[in-house]
Every structure is written in structure tokens, then in C-alpha cells.
Design a protein around this motif. Structure first.
Motif, mmCIF file in Angstrom:
data_model
loop_
_atom_site.group_PDB
_atom_site.id
_atom_site.type_symbol
_atom_site.label_atom_id
_atom_site.label_comp_id
_atom_site.label_asym_id
_atom_site.label_seq_id
_atom_site.Cartn_x
_atom_site.Cartn_y
_atom_site.Cartn_z
ATOM 1 N N ARG A 13 0.858 -1.193 0.000
ATOM 2 C CA ARG A 13 0.000 0.000 0.000
ATOM 3 C C ARG A 13 0.891 1.238 0.000
ATOM 4 N NH1 ARG A 13 -5.251 -0.297 0.968
ATOM 5 N NH2 ARG A 13 -5.289 1.737 2.023
ATOM 6 N N PRO A 14 1.429 1.580 -1.143
ATOM 7 C CA PRO A 14 2.381 2.704 -1.187
ATOM 8 C C PRO A 14 1.676 4.054 -1.199
ATOM 9 C CG PRO A 14 2.085 1.790 -3.371
ATOM 10 C CD PRO A 14 1.274 0.927 -2.450
ATOM 11 N N TYR A 15 2.466 5.073 -0.849
ATOM 12 C CA TYR A 15 2.027 6.438 -1.096
ATOM 13 C C TYR A 15 2.059 6.675 -2.604
ATOM 14 C CZ TYR A 15 2.378 7.819 3.825
ATOM 15 O OH TYR A 15 2.186 7.935 5.170
ATOM 16 N N CYS A 16 1.188 7.550 -3.067
ATOM 17 C CA CYS A 16 1.196 7.939 -4.477
ATOM 18 C C CYS A 16 0.696 9.379 -4.573
ATOM 19 C CB CYS A 16 0.332 6.998 -5.321
ATOM 20 S SG CYS A 16 -1.386 6.878 -4.764
ATOM 21 N N ALA A 17 0.966 10.007 -5.712
ATOM 22 C CA ALA A 17 0.562 11.406 -5.886
ATOM 23 C C ALA A 17 0.449 11.707 -7.372
ATOM 24 C CB ALA A 17 1.570 12.344 -5.232
ATOM 25 N N ASP A 18 -0.305 12.752 -7.676
ATOM 26 C CA ASP A 18 -0.492 13.151 -9.070
ATOM 27 C C ASP A 18 0.561 14.150 -9.527
ATOM 28 O OD1 ASP A 18 -2.725 11.524 -9.407
ATOM 29 O OD2 ASP A 18 -4.065 13.055 -8.592
ATOM 30 N N ALA A 19 1.302 14.729 -8.589
ATOM 31 C CA ALA A 19 2.400 15.632 -8.907
ATOM 32 C C ALA A 19 3.408 15.567 -7.765
ATOM 33 C CB ALA A 19 1.898 17.068 -9.105
ATOM 34 N N ASP A 21 4.665 17.708 -5.790
ATOM 35 C CA ASP A 21 4.329 18.452 -4.577
ATOM 36 C C ASP A 21 2.854 18.338 -4.208
ATOM 37 O OD1 ASP A 21 6.976 19.372 -4.375
ATOM 38 O OD2 ASP A 21 6.554 20.983 -5.808
ATOM 39 N N ALA A 22 2.140 17.413 -4.842
ATOM 40 C CA ALA A 22 0.713 17.253 -4.558
ATOM 41 C C ALA A 22 0.517 16.433 -3.283
ATOM 42 C CB ALA A 22 0.032 16.557 -5.738
ATOM 43 N N PRO A 23 -0.656 16.495 -2.677
ATOM 44 C CA PRO A 23 -0.935 15.668 -1.491
ATOM 45 C C PRO A 23 -0.730 14.181 -1.791
ATOM 46 C CG PRO A 23 -2.662 17.304 -1.801
ATOM 47 C CD PRO A 23 -1.795 17.365 -3.028
ATOM 48 N N ARG A 24 -0.213 13.479 -0.809
ATOM 49 C CA ARG A 24 0.060 12.054 -0.971
ATOM 50 C C ARG A 24 -1.095 11.227 -0.428
ATOM 51 N NH1 ARG A 24 6.349 12.292 1.179
ATOM 52 N NH2 ARG A 24 7.048 13.824 -0.381
ATOM 53 N N ARG A 25 -1.402 10.149 -1.135
ATOM 54 C CA ARG A 25 -2.457 9.240 -0.700
ATOM 55 C C ARG A 25 -1.881 7.832 -0.582
ATOM 56 N NH1 ARG A 25 -4.403 12.458 -4.844
ATOM 57 N NH2 ARG A 25 -6.137 13.834 -4.322
ATOM 58 N N ILE A 26 -2.468 7.044 0.284
ATOM 59 C CA ILE A 26 -2.093 5.635 0.400
ATOM 60 C C ILE A 26 -3.117 4.819 -0.368
ATOM 61 C CG2 ILE A 26 -1.770 3.693 1.973
ATOM 62 C CD1 ILE A 26 -0.892 5.640 4.101
ATOM 63 N N ARG A 27 -2.633 3.994 -1.297
ATOM 64 C CA ARG A 27 -3.512 3.189 -2.134
ATOM 65 C C ARG A 27 -2.915 1.779 -2.306
ATOM 66 N NH1 ARG A 27 -6.276 6.828 -1.105
ATOM 67 N NH2 ARG A 27 -7.478 8.223 -2.467
ATOM 68 N N PRO A 28 -3.737 0.796 -2.632
ATOM 69 C CA PRO A 28 -3.180 -0.509 -3.010
ATOM 70 C C PRO A 28 -2.260 -0.366 -4.222
ATOM 71 C CG PRO A 28 -5.552 -0.646 -2.652
ATOM 72 C CD PRO A 28 -5.203 0.814 -2.649
ATOM 73 N N ARG A 29 -1.324 -1.292 -4.353
ATOM 74 C CA ARG A 29 -0.351 -1.190 -5.447
ATOM 75 C C ARG A 29 -1.009 -0.982 -6.803
ATOM 76 N NH1 ARG A 29 3.880 -5.861 -3.683
ATOM 77 N NH2 ARG A 29 1.936 -6.980 -3.516
ATOM 78 N N SER A 30 -2.017 -1.801 -7.095
ATOM 79 C CA SER A 30 -2.635 -1.739 -8.426
ATOM 80 C C SER A 30 -3.219 -0.362 -8.706
ATOM 81 C CB SER A 30 -3.714 -2.814 -8.547
ATOM 82 O OG SER A 30 -4.677 -2.646 -7.515
ATOM 83 N N SER A 31 -3.776 0.273 -7.667
ATOM 84 C CA SER A 31 -4.338 1.614 -7.830
ATOM 85 C C SER A 31 -3.241 2.672 -7.846
ATOM 86 C CB SER A 31 -5.334 1.894 -6.706
ATOM 87 O OG SER A 31 -5.806 3.214 -6.761
ATOM 88 N N ALA A 32 -2.226 2.512 -6.992
ATOM 89 C CA ALA A 32 -1.143 3.501 -6.904
ATOM 90 C C ALA A 32 -0.380 3.618 -8.218
ATOM 91 C CB ALA A 32 -0.196 3.130 -5.777
ATOM 92 N N LEU A 33 -0.250 2.512 -8.948
ATOM 93 C CA LEU A 33 0.470 2.541 -10.223
ATOM 94 C C LEU A 33 -0.225 3.411 -11.264
ATOM 95 C CD1 LEU A 33 1.552 -1.202 -10.429
ATOM 96 C CD2 LEU A 33 3.091 0.771 -10.400
ATOM 97 N N GLY A 34 -1.459 3.790 -11.012
ATOM 98 C CA GLY A 34 -2.171 4.689 -11.916
ATOM 99 C C GLY A 34 -1.856 6.152 -11.684
ATOM 100 N N HIS A 35 -0.979 6.458 -10.726
ATOM 101 C CA HIS A 35 -0.587 7.839 -10.440
ATOM 102 C C HIS A 35 0.845 8.082 -10.930
ATOM 103 C CE1 HIS A 35 -4.058 8.747 -7.761
ATOM 104 N NE2 HIS A 35 -4.042 7.430 -7.618
#
Length: 280
Positions: A13-19, A21-35
Motif C-alpha cells: 500500500r504505497p504512497y502515491c501522488a499526481d504531482a 508536490d501534490a498531497p500524498r495518498r495511500i492506495r493498493p499497489r494496483s491503484s497507486a500505479l495509476g498515479h
């Protein structure tokens, strides 16, 4: 490297972000890879050494630095002056392992710092987020293989024995080393103060100290998950070590007591025998 290999090496469940310096979210791997940005390593292990290079021809900075090609090179599509170089480790580095005072972590910190210097990479880059290799916004080049730390160390011209403090507290693994050392040395000094109480009180005290040190030591503190992992490892190991020391001390005292008692009994017998001989 195949996509499923990258998937297996990322945190669950990694952190991910759209930029960046954007806010970071915790998502499952499969979802995080979409960021576009993702957390490359879990708190307890390092599968990746990631370097942030911002200069012309950033993708081939490894050639200029005399280093082997990265496992993954992730660059912008429209410019050549920004790249994240991902070096995959065949055997991951365990972080904050008090059992061996994290010699592997120290070695990895020295290799990481040496490579950062040769690449001309950003010393202030913490490695908390990296360009997602499989995201379509980036262009990703695949290198030939994973590496052992020793393989990478052979290409470092001046491998530091230990990172200097100024550089260590700015680089990724170097900051983990600094926090780990400060927490464990504090724990060694204060463990006996908590030995009569429950483990939970000791664990909370170590975590509180780790949080304070993290905020005090670094301009950009380590993520809370990494601080918690370090504190948990140190608290558990030092608690068990203190219990072992207390048990050994008690056993030594009992043994000395038995020897002292036997010596006193022997002296008493000798005095009785001497008095008996004098009376004859």
C-alpha cells in the motif's frame, strides 16, 4: 524488468501522488500505479536505490559517472533534463535491524551516497516518491538486470566508510542510519528506567523519542511509517536485551551468593576444627 517484477517489489500500500508536490495518498499497489508518482520502498526494506538527476542528458548520467546502467530509467517525454534512475537490488536491504547494528544499512548508505556524488544527483532527494515507471506520462527505459550492493560498490570511485553527518542526514538511507543510531543509543541509556513496567510503556517512550528526533534532525522528516518501524525494531530488541542482561546479572548474583555462603561455611568448619585441635 517485467512489469510484474516491479509490482512485486513495491510496497503493498504505497504512497502515491499526481504531482511531485501534490498531497500524498495511500492506495493498493494496483491503484497507486495509476498515479505519476509512487513510493518505491516499504519502511522495512529497500528494494530500490533511486536517484533524482536534474540536468541535460539526465537519462545517461550513469555513463558520465562511470556507473552501470540503471534497472529502470524514468524520464520526461518532452525534455531530457529530468530523470529518476532506479537501481534494483537483487537482495533487499533490511532497515533498522538492531541485531547487527544494521551493518547492511550502513553499507547501503555509503553506496547510495557514493553513487549520488558520481551521478551529480540531488543530495536533498529523499526517495519518498519517484516517477512511476509504468505510467504513460513518462518514458521508461529498461536496463539489463538487478544488482547486488557489492556490484554497485565496485563502480563507486570513493566509497565512504560512513557518510559525513551533513550529507547523511540529507540522503535517503543516510537519514535512516542517523535516526536509527540516535534512537538506539537513547534506548540503551534509558531501558533500565522502564524495566519494572510493562513493555507497552517502553515501546511508547521509544516511539515518542523517535518522533521528536525525526522532527529535530531533518529539514524534511522521514515518513511516520519509517519512524514507527525504526522505533518498533529498537524497542523490541533493547527490551529483550535488557531482560537478558537483568537475568544474567541475577544469575551472577545468585552464583556469587552461593560461593560466598560456601566460603563462610568452609571458614566456620576450619575454625571449629582448629578449636577442637587446641582442646585436645
Amino acid at each position: 524488468m517485467l512489469q510484474h517484477d516491479l509490482f512485486d517489489r513495491l510496497p503493498r500500500r504505497p504512497y502515491c501522488a499526481d504531482a511531485k508536490d501534490a498531497p500524498r495518498r495511500i492506495r493498493p499497489r494496483s491503484s497507486a500505479l495509476g498515479h505519476p508518482y509512487i513510493q518505491p520502498n516499504a519502511p522495512q526494506v529497500r528494494f530500490w536505490l533511486v536517484y533524482d538527476v536534474d540536468r541535460p542528458q539526465a537519462a545517461v548520467a550513469w555513463e558520465d559517472g562511470g556507473l552501470p546502467p540503471p534497472t529502470l530509467t524514468v524520464t520526461r517525454r518532452d525534455r531530457d533534463d529530468s530523470a529518476h534512475l532506479w537501481y534494483g537490488l537483487r537482495v533487499p536491504v533490511r532497515m533498522a535491524d538492531p541485531e547487527d547494528a544494521s551493518r547492511a544499512m550502513r553499507y547501503a548508505a555509503a553506496v547510495e551516497l557514493g553513487m549520488t556524488r558520481q551521478l551529480g544527483a540531488d543530495l536533498a532527494y529523499t526517495g519518498q516518491l519517484a516517477k512511476t515507471p509504468t505510467h504513460p506520462v513518462w518514458r521508461t527505459l529498461h536496463g539489463p538486470r538487478l544488482y547486488d550492493l557489492g556490484d554497485l560498490a565496485e563502480h563507486v570511485r570513493e566509497l565512504p566508510r560512513l557518510p559525513t553527518r551533513r550529507e547523511a542526514i540529507r540522503t535517503g538511507i543516510g537519514r535512516n542510519v542517523e535516526l536509527f543510531d540516535c534512537v538506539r543509543f537513547w534506548a540503551y541509556r534509558h531501558a533500565r528506567d522502564y524495566r519494572r513496567g510493562p513493555f507497552e510503556a517502553w515501546r511508547d517512550a521509544v516511539l515518542e523519542r523517535a518522533m521528536l528526533l525525526n522532527a529535530d534532525l531533518f529539514a524534511e522528516p522521514l515518513p511516520v511509517a519509517e519512524v514507527r518501524h525504526t522505533a518498533k525494531s529498537v524497542a523490541g530488541w533493547v527490551w529483550a536485551r535488557q531482560r537478558s542482561l537483568d537475568a544474567r546479572f541475577a544469575a551472577t548474583q545468585r552464583h556469587r551468593g552461593k560461593l560466598s555462603g560456601a566460603a563462610r561455611a568452609s571458614k566456620s568448619d576450619a575454625r571449629h576444627l582448629e578449636a577442637l585441635e587446641e582442646s585436645l
